[in-house]
Scaffold this active site. Structure first.
Site, PDB file in Angstrom:
ATOM      1  N   ASP A 170       0.881  -1.167   0.000  1.00 53.74           N
ATOM      2  CA  ASP A 170       0.000   0.000   0.000  1.00 53.74           C
ATOM      3  C   ASP A 170       0.917   1.215   0.000  1.00 53.74           C
ATOM      4  O   ASP A 170       1.456   1.598   1.039  1.00 53.74           O
ATOM      5  CB  ASP A 170      -0.898   0.002   1.238  1.00 53.74           C
ATOM      6  N   ASP A 215      -2.319   0.944   7.420  1.00 53.15           N
ATOM      7  CA  ASP A 215      -1.643   0.874   6.130  1.00 53.15           C
ATOM      8  C   ASP A 215      -1.004  -0.505   5.933  1.00 53.15           C
ATOM      9  O   ASP A 215      -0.929  -1.004   4.814  1.00 53.15           O
ATOM     10  CB  ASP A 215      -0.562   1.954   6.021  1.00 53.15           C
ATOM     11  N   GLU A 243      -1.407  -1.583  -4.490  1.00 54.35           N
ATOM     12  CA  GLU A 243      -2.639  -0.802  -4.591  1.00 54.35           C
ATOM     13  C   GLU A 243      -2.408   0.393  -5.505  1.00 54.35           C
ATOM     14  O   GLU A 243      -1.418   1.108  -5.372  1.00 54.35           O
ATOM     15  CB  GLU A 243      -3.081  -0.322  -3.205  1.00 54.35           C
TER      16      GLU A 243
END
Length: 184
Positions: free
Chosen positions: A8, A143, A69
């Site tokens: 991420d 996260d 992502e």
């Protein structure tokens, strides 16, 4: 056995999670964490740290695939540019080791994990605990669980792709899927 690194990307905190997969529905958590970047004031230093730390993760855990992502569209153009750079540098670190990268939209990741594309970070984290059978993986940052979610999403996608790629003809598909196809 497949090892998947999920990332991420972020400019203040980059989250990651690594899973090892055996078979079609067995994934185990290897590691979950964050790269803390807010202590670096200079954006270019942050990019250097991202590159070095992602390369270190790749060298240490030797993933076969990386799921990352994709940046979401925001109103602040400068923030989007910085986030895109962070993602690009993470991708470059992975590609420098010749590992394939798969990119997933945030909604697709949330949908794969929770069944709802608008799920909260907390809902994603709770569902990951269920999916992986982890009683207590505490993450200081959501996260980290977002990075893990990218890896698990890719694992789920890989299951579908494996099933589809194993069939080489209509005859084989019919033979492997009795009841789905009716004879005339």
């Amino acid at each position: 056995m497949r090892t998947i690194l999920g990332i991420d990307p972020g400019t203040n905190v980059l989250g990651y999670g690594i899973i090892r997969c055996s078979g079609r529905n067995n994934a185990k958590l290897v590691v979950l964490g964050v790269i803390e970047l807010s202590k670096y004031r200079d954006h270019y230093t942050k990019l250097k740290v991202i590159y070095e730390r992602v390369q270190h993760l790749v060298d240490e855990y030797k993933p076969n695939e990386v799921a990352i992502e994709a940046p979401f569209y925001g109103k602040n153009v400068q923030s989007m540019l910085k986030l895109g750079r962070a993602q690009g540098v993470a991708m470059a670190a992975v590609l420098s080791r010749s590992i394939p990268i798969y990119e997933y939209a945030p909604r697709k990741i949330k949908m794969a994990i929770t069944g709802v594309g608008s799920a909260s970070k907390e809902q994603v984290a709770a569902m990951l605990k269920n999916i992986l059978g982890e009683k207590a993986f505490d993450s200081e940052y959501l996260d980290a669980t977002d990075g893990l979610a990218a890896a698990v999403c890719h694992f789920f996608q890989g299951e579908q792709n494996e099933t589809e790629s194993r069939v080489s003809s209509w005859e084989e598909f019919i033979r492997k899927n009795p009841g789905r196809v009716k004879d005339k």
